[in-house]
Scaffold this active site. Structure first.
Site, PDB file in Angstrom:
ATOM      1  N   ALA A 157     -84.546 -28.117  51.216  1.00 21.65           N
ATOM      2  CA  ALA A 157     -83.180 -27.873  50.764  1.00 21.65           C
ATOM      3  C   ALA A 157     -82.367 -29.130  51.057  1.00 21.65           C
ATOM      4  O   ALA A 157     -82.784 -29.966  51.852  1.00 21.65           O
ATOM      5  CB  ALA A 157     -82.599 -26.690  51.525  1.00 21.65           C
TER       6      ALA A 157
ATOM      7  N   GLY B 285     -87.902 -25.956  51.948  1.00 19.96           N
ATOM      8  CA  GLY B 285     -87.719 -25.347  50.630  1.00 19.96           C
ATOM      9  C   GLY B 285     -88.707 -25.877  49.609  1.00 19.96           C
ATOM     10  O   GLY B 285     -89.066 -25.181  48.655  1.00 19.96           O
TER      11      GLY B 285
ATOM     12  N   GLU C  27     -91.659 -23.824  49.984  1.00 21.36           N
ATOM     13  CA  GLU C  27     -91.327 -22.471  49.503  1.00 21.36           C
ATOM     14  C   GLU C  27     -91.381 -22.417  47.972  1.00 21.36           C
ATOM     15  O   GLU C  27     -91.868 -21.444  47.393  1.00 21.36           O
ATOM     16  CB  GLU C  27     -89.969 -22.043  50.053  1.00 21.36           C
ATOM     17  CG  GLU C  27     -90.005 -21.752  51.554  1.00 21.36           C
ATOM     18  CD  GLU C  27     -88.629 -21.585  52.152  1.00 21.36           C
ATOM     19  OE1 GLU C  27     -88.362 -20.496  52.705  1.00 21.36           O
ATOM     20  OE2 GLU C  27     -87.813 -22.525  52.050  1.00 21.36           O
TER      21      GLU C  27
ATOM     22  N   GLU D 172     -88.250 -26.431  59.467  1.00 19.29           N
ATOM     23  CA  GLU D 172     -86.856 -25.992  59.629  1.00 19.29           C
ATOM     24  C   GLU D 172     -86.425 -25.879  61.096  1.00 19.29           C
ATOM     25  O   GLU D 172     -85.267 -26.137  61.422  1.00 19.29           O
ATOM     26  CB  GLU D 172     -86.646 -24.635  58.935  1.00 19.29           C
ATOM     27  CG  GLU D 172     -86.578 -24.701  57.409  1.00 19.29           C
ATOM     28  CD  GLU D 172     -87.928 -24.618  56.734  1.00 19.29           C
ATOM     29  OE1 GLU D 172     -87.966 -24.435  55.508  1.00 19.29           O
ATOM     30  OE2 GLU D 172     -88.952 -24.773  57.419  1.00 19.29           O
TER      31      GLU D 172
HETATM   32  N1  T1G Z   1     -81.704 -33.093  52.525  1.00 18.08           N
HETATM   33  C1  T1G Z   1     -80.827 -34.109  52.341  1.00 18.08           C
HETATM   34  N2  T1G Z   1     -81.117 -35.429  52.573  1.00 18.08           N
HETATM   35  C2  T1G Z   1     -82.358 -35.695  52.984  1.00 18.08           C
HETATM   36  C3  T1G Z   1     -83.333 -34.691  53.212  1.00 18.08           C
HETATM   37  C4  T1G Z   1     -82.971 -33.340  52.947  1.00 18.08           C
HETATM   38  N3  T1G Z   1     -83.823 -32.332  53.105  1.00 18.08           N
HETATM   39  N4  T1G Z   1     -84.460 -35.287  53.641  1.00 18.08           N
HETATM   40  C5  T1G Z   1     -84.205 -36.610  53.681  1.00 18.08           C
HETATM   41  N5  T1G Z   1     -82.955 -36.865  53.295  1.00 18.08           N
HETATM   42  C6  T1G Z   1     -82.304 -38.175  53.176  1.00 18.08           C
HETATM   43  C7  T1G Z   1     -82.115 -38.873  54.521  1.00 18.08           C
HETATM   44  O1  T1G Z   1     -80.922 -38.478  55.131  1.00 18.08           O
HETATM   45  C8  T1G Z   1     -82.097 -40.339  54.100  1.00 18.08           C
HETATM   46  O2  T1G Z   1     -80.828 -40.602  53.587  1.00 18.08           O
HETATM   47  C9  T1G Z   1     -83.099 -40.379  52.961  1.00 18.08           C
HETATM   48  O3  T1G Z   1     -83.190 -39.029  52.472  1.00 18.08           O
HETATM   49  C10 T1G Z   1     -84.467 -40.830  53.377  1.00 18.08           C
HETATM   50  O4  T1G Z   1     -84.865 -40.032  54.468  1.00 18.08           O
HETATM   51  C11 T1G Z   1     -84.404 -23.527  52.208  1.00 18.08           C
HETATM   52  C12 T1G Z   1     -83.671 -24.113  54.901  1.00 18.08           C
HETATM   53  C13 T1G Z   1     -89.016 -36.255  53.981  1.00 18.08           C
HETATM   54  C14 T1G Z   1     -90.314 -36.891  55.936  1.00 18.08           C
HETATM   55  O5  T1G Z   1     -86.484 -30.810  57.355  1.00 18.08           O
HETATM   56  O6  T1G Z   1     -88.268 -35.051  57.389  1.00 18.08           O
HETATM   57  O7  T1G Z   1     -85.575 -26.593  53.300  1.00 18.08           O
HETATM   58  O8  T1G Z   1     -80.033 -42.275  55.213  1.00 18.08           O
HETATM   59  O9  T1G Z   1     -85.084 -41.883  56.173  1.00 18.08           O
HETATM   60  O10 T1G Z   1     -88.581 -41.598  56.881  1.00 18.08           O
HETATM   61  O11 T1G Z   1     -85.909 -22.708  53.710  1.00 18.08           O
HETATM   62  O12 T1G Z   1     -86.697 -37.380  55.401  1.00 18.08           O
HETATM   63  O13 T1G Z   1     -81.109 -43.016  53.105  1.00 18.08           O
HETATM   64  O14 T1G Z   1     -78.848 -41.902  53.081  1.00 18.08           O
HETATM   65  O15 T1G Z   1     -85.961 -39.583  56.650  1.00 18.08           O
HETATM   66  O16 T1G Z   1     -89.435 -41.549  54.500  1.00 18.08           O
HETATM   67  C15 T1G Z   1     -86.350 -28.832  55.483  1.00 18.08           C
HETATM   68  C16 T1G Z   1     -86.286 -33.472  56.216  1.00 18.08           C
HETATM   69  C17 T1G Z   1     -84.920 -28.729  55.084  1.00 18.08           C
HETATM   70  C18 T1G Z   1     -87.342 -32.477  55.901  1.00 18.08           C
HETATM   71  C19 T1G Z   1     -89.039 -38.616  54.631  1.00 18.08           C
HETATM   72  N6  T1G Z   1     -86.819 -30.181  55.262  1.00 18.08           N
HETATM   73  N7  T1G Z   1     -86.656 -34.828  55.809  1.00 18.08           N
HETATM   74  O17 T1G Z   1     -88.945 -39.436  55.739  1.00 18.08           O
HETATM   75  O18 T1G Z   1     -87.079 -41.016  54.926  1.00 18.08           O
HETATM   76  S1  T1G Z   1     -84.307 -27.087  55.417  1.00 18.08           S
HETATM   77  C20 T1G Z   1     -86.851 -31.080  56.248  1.00 18.08           C
HETATM   78  C21 T1G Z   1     -87.627 -35.505  56.475  1.00 18.08           C
HETATM   79  C22 T1G Z   1     -84.997 -26.114  54.197  1.00 18.08           C
HETATM   80  C23 T1G Z   1     -85.400 -23.881  53.233  1.00 18.08           C
HETATM   81  C24 T1G Z   1     -84.893 -24.641  54.393  1.00 18.08           C
HETATM   82  C25 T1G Z   1     -87.847 -36.934  56.063  1.00 18.08           C
HETATM   83  C26 T1G Z   1     -89.062 -37.121  55.135  1.00 18.08           C
HETATM   84  P1  T1G Z   1     -80.168 -42.020  53.760  1.00 18.08           P
HETATM   85  P2  T1G Z   1     -85.734 -40.643  55.680  1.00 18.08           P
HETATM   86  P3  T1G Z   1     -88.578 -40.999  55.537  1.00 18.08           P
END
Ligand code: T1G
Length: 709
Positions: free
Chosen positions: A63, A107, A110, A130
């Protein structure tokens, strides 16, 4: 079609591509775009099936976390749930095959579970991380995942947040096929194979959900483990509750229960704190006065001076990333000992299944021992990790200036010494920088990158990028005494000693802070690192202390009687051969005698006071560091404390925590401690200012860039 989703055709297979850089997050418009695409193919006779794939370097990374911040801060009020959209995907009359590369997280996984089949590139990762954001899957993940992989695996994935490799996920039935080479071609071929067959809907499966009898011990064990491993945290237990609901309730009711638990977590302070840390860690590489296009110096080889604990750990970090290392020490015995320790640490990792023997053998080949500086001539970067005295550092940097090639980065792993003073011993101060790793360097994620007055932009930009490559949270800090982490830690451990002087038992001080969430109490940390380390620093800098400032004396006494901590089997605690700590009745007796000699009144001290004095001492010093410009942002300080000092992420770091308490209250407590305990508790001007203006540390922006003394 939506801005984020496009359709292309490969014969009778439609390819639905999600394109929302950088990580295809499910931002508003993305789920809607996918559903519109799925609905469109329903009426196209020629289409037999569809492949859902992500553009760019990854599938959907979840998400859009930014939308959660908007939601919990009241900037948006509408429902962000995507469950209805996933039901529409699952109810497609034509099979949807999801093709995963890079990451399918949260997500993203999912969405994949709502699709009818899942194929993945062999190096893809899938997971429900999450809990790292203080929440749980909120789009049916806790309901569909146990249906696909069984209850135990689903609990493990959702409660730990750890992603699986695609090959592992295939073993558990989450991925139907892994694909070497061209993922899209493999996915389209797979789609042709399944077209026309009965369409499996995950939500209709119950074959892997077990019986209440089978599941009861599994859930009991999982809850007990979560309570132990994730003390004070709510999201892991919530994830377990949601998965249990999946085993007891029909799918729709299970999803309602999941949503209730999800909202409880999302609006909690714990989740807000962890989401702060998520974005803070991604903000630290952005240095206002270092443009994005600053040239990066290639670092394809590293030379390390000193094969001791830190030098050896740093060598492993570099070798683990494939960077060849030259490791130098003064004599063969020291070198052999250093290499021996590296080998031992790798053997432990093999025993624990973290690395294979082949992997370790490859790493060891990358580490070349030497006794001569001449072997440094070709190194792109040097990391000095010798004993922490200025004369020795200066002598080493003199040598490095003589032998290293032009443009080589000369860095020091010093934890307290003045980088500018070290740089001044060379003819190239612009190439000198601090690279302060934390012990054990091959384990601790934090790396303080210390900017000197003359350090050039390309050297800084290179080290910031190298930190990411080395798997570290690299934080740029200014060159002041103790930099950021240790500068804040000194008042913190000092306050811990004062609390013991005033009547708190050492165990009580550590217990109050561990119960509050710290990984380890300050006195136990002292014993771990060696009480003589802080003793030497106190002695070396006593002349810089504020006049009339109270000085802690208990640890000095312990050191002077040889109780240096774990390494001596005794410090604040006593330690057995396995270094397990236990209370030592000798210590309270010694303390009673010593404080008696100083006539310090003893009193009952509550754990609340212990926590306030310890944590607010961090906050007050952090405020000084922010206003002086030795840290760029409050989030940088929080990133340092969460990754280097065992500060709980679910409290967001010291500066975020203070904002959560409210700076007016924090200021009032600090001012009270100032009245009670004197000059050391003088409130930082920034704390006072923000407390009166209703400001917060996280929104504080310093006008000028880093101070230069
Ligand atoms: N939402 C918004 N921005 C995101 C994002 C996300 N999920 N993931 C990454 N970014 C942005 C980050 O802030 C950065 O921005 C850029 O992308 C590159 O990220 C409904 C409730 C995928 C392993 O927890 O673990 O889904 O600083 O530097 O090192 O049930 O990003 O460049 O402006 O980290 O290559 C669950 C979170 C969400 C994964 C890539 N998902 N992301 O790592 O790049 S909750 C997560 C990561 C959810 C559902 C639930 C990592 C990555 P900027 P980065 P990276």
């Amino acid at each position: 079609m939506s801005d984020f989703v496009r359709l292309t055709k490969q014969g009778d297979i439609t390819v639905i591509t999600i394109d929302n850089p950088p990580v295809n997050a499910l931002s508003p418009g993305v789920p809607e775009g996918i559903v519109a695409a799925v609905e469109q193919i329903q009426n196209e006779q020629s289409v037999k099936a569809a492949v859902l794939i992500g553009a760019g370097r990854t599938f959907v990374a979840g998400a859009d976390i930014k939308e959660f911040v908007k939601l919990t801060s009241g900037q948006r009020g509408d429902d962000i749930g995507i469950l209805p959209q996933l039901l529409k995907i699952e109810d497609s009359g034509k099979p949807i095959v999801v093709a995963i590369h890079g990451n399918a997280l949260g997500g993203g996984l999912e969405v994949a579970q709502a699709c009818h089949y899942r194929v993945a590139a062999v190096d893809a990762r899938v997971g429900q991380p999450e809990v790292n954001l203080g929440i749980i899957p909120g789009a049916g993940g806790t309901q569909r995942l146990p249906r696909l992989v069984g209850v135990e695996r689903a609990i493990d994935m959702c409660a730990t947040g750890k992603p699986l490799k695609a090959t592992e996920a295939a073993q558990f039935g989450l991925i139907d096929r892994t694909i070497e080479g061209d993922l899209l071609a493999g996915a389209v071929a797979f789609a042709r194979e399944v077209a026309g067959k009965p369409i499996p809907k995950t939500r209709e499966r119950r074959d892997k959900l077990g019986t209440p009898e089978q599941n009861a011990p599994i859930f009991a064990a999982a809850r007990e483990n979560a309570r132990k491993k994730y003390r004070n945290q709510i999201c892991q237990l919530a994830a377990i509750d949601a998965i249990e609901a999946a085993t007891r309730l029909p799918f729709e009711e299970g999803c309602e229960e999941e949503r209730r638990l999800f909202d409880k977590c999302l609006y909690s302070n714990q989740s807000k704190a962890q989401i702060h840390i998520f974005f803070a860690e991604r903000e630290v590489p952005k240095i206002p006065d270092i443009p994005k296009e600053t040239p990066i110096i290639p670092v394809n080889s590293v030379a390390i001076v000193g094969a001791g604990t830190m030098g050896g750990g740093i060598a492993m970090v570099c070798a683990n990333t494939g960077v060849p290392v030259i490791l130098k020490d003064t004599d063969q015995a020291a070198l052999d000992h250093g290499i021996g320790t590296i080998k031992k640490n790798y053997d432990i990792s093999v025993k624990r299944g973290r690395f294979t023997q082949d992997y370790v053998d490859e790493r060891m080949k990358l580490i070349r021992p030497t006794l001569s500086y001449d072997d440094f001539a070709g190194a792109d970067m040097v990391i000095e990790a010798v004993f922490e005295t200025m004369p020795l550092k200066k002598q080493v940097f003199g040598e490095l200036d003589r032998v290293c090639k032009k443009g080589a980065i000369l860095s020091s792993n010093t934890s307290t010494l003045n980088i500018d003073e070290i740089a001044a011993t060379t003819s190239r101060p612009e190439s000198v920088i601090g690279m302060h790793f934390f012990s054990p360097a091959n384990v601790m994620r934090l790396l303080e990158i210390v900017r000197g007055r003359r350090t050039s932009q390309d050297v800084i930009a290179t080290c910031m990028q190298l930190a990411k490559k080395l798997g570290k949270a690299g934080v740029l800090v200014g060159n002041c005494r103790g930099f950021v982490g240790n500068r804040m830690f000194l008042p913190y451990i000092r306050e811990a000693q004062f609390l013991v002087e005033e009547g708190a038992a050492p165990e009580a001080v550590d217990k109050a802070l561990v119960d509050w969430g710290l990984a380890m109490g300050p006195l136990a940390v002292g014993d771990l690192g060696g009480l003589d380390v802080a003793y030497r620093i106190r002695k070396e800098y006593r002349h810089l202390e504020k006049p009339g400032a109270r000085q802690p004396f208990l640890e000095d006494r312990l050191v002077e009687m040889g109780r240096l901590g774990q390494k001596m089997g005794a410090g604040w605690y006593k330690y057995d051969a396995e270094r397990r700590a236990s209370s030592d009745p000798e210590v309270p007796a010694l303390v009673k005698k010593w404080v008696g000699e100083w006539g310090i009144a003893q009193r009952q001290i509550s754990s609340d006071e212990i926590v306030e004095r310890a944590i607010y001492s961090l906050v007050n010093e952090g405020a000084r560091i922010l206003e002086e410009g030795y840290a760029l942002r409050a989030g940088d300080i929080d990133t340092i404390y969460v990754n280097g000092y065992g500060f709980p992420a679910y409290r967001g770091g010291p500066m975020w925590y203070a904002d959560t308490v409210g700076l007016k209250k924090v200021y009032e407590r600090v001012a009270e401690f100032h009245r009670q305990h004197g000059v050391l508790w003088e409130p930082a001007p920034l704390l006072k200012e923000l407390a009166s203006s209703g400001g917060t540390f996280v929104n504080f922006q310093r006008v000028a860039a880093q101070a230069t003394d």
